[in-house]
Write a protein that holds these residues in place. Sequence first.
Motif, short mmCIF file in Angstrom:
data_model
loop_
_atom_site.label_atom_id
_atom_site.label_comp_id
_atom_site.label_asym_id
_atom_site.label_seq_id
_atom_site.Cartn_x
_atom_site.Cartn_y
_atom_site.Cartn_z
N TRP A 107 6.69 69.05 66.74
CA TRP A 107 5.34 69.60 66.72
C TRP A 107 4.45 69.01 67.81
N ALA A 108 4.70 67.77 68.19
CA ALA A 108 3.83 67.09 69.15
C ALA A 108 4.22 67.35 70.61
N ASN A 109 5.30 68.09 70.81
CA ASN A 109 5.80 68.33 72.16
C ASN A 109 5.18 69.60 72.72
N GLN A 110 4.22 69.49 73.60
CA GLN A 110 3.51 70.66 74.10
C GLN A 110 4.43 71.62 74.84
N TRP A 111 5.52 71.10 75.38
CA TRP A 111 6.40 71.94 76.19
C TRP A 111 7.24 72.90 75.35
N ARG A 112 7.24 72.70 74.04
CA ARG A 112 8.00 73.59 73.16
C ARG A 112 7.20 74.81 72.74
N TYR A 113 5.90 74.80 72.97
CA TYR A 113 5.06 75.94 72.62
C TYR A 113 5.07 76.94 73.78
#
Length: 125
Positions: A107-113
Amino acid sequence: HVQLVESGGGSVQAGGSPILSCAASGYIASRYCIGWFRQAPGKEREPVASIFVGEGNTWYADSVKGRFTISQDNAKNMVYLQMNSLKSEDTAMYYCAARSSWCGGWWANQWRYNAWGQGTQVTVS
């Protein structure tokens, strides 16, 4: 393709309690992850909180735990960020982001959004 629009930012006094909104439109899965991130001037973008819409699972950064609450309104395709006890260090541009999958492990990984709004500025004075 999901479109996201944030609202609710502005100038707030320290200790204030604004609510940020993230409106989702377009192709929306029945369950998806919405994350709030923020970026202060001269700093990297950092995670704030996320919610798995449809199930209601939530995650928070330590810096906001106990002060911020993320919530959902499935019927309106809205996600909210209730911010309490604001501090000067909460001043930042706040973004919501989305991905149509479970995000419990990242959830905290911006690159996954893969979808982002334009952001809404919160300035604490």
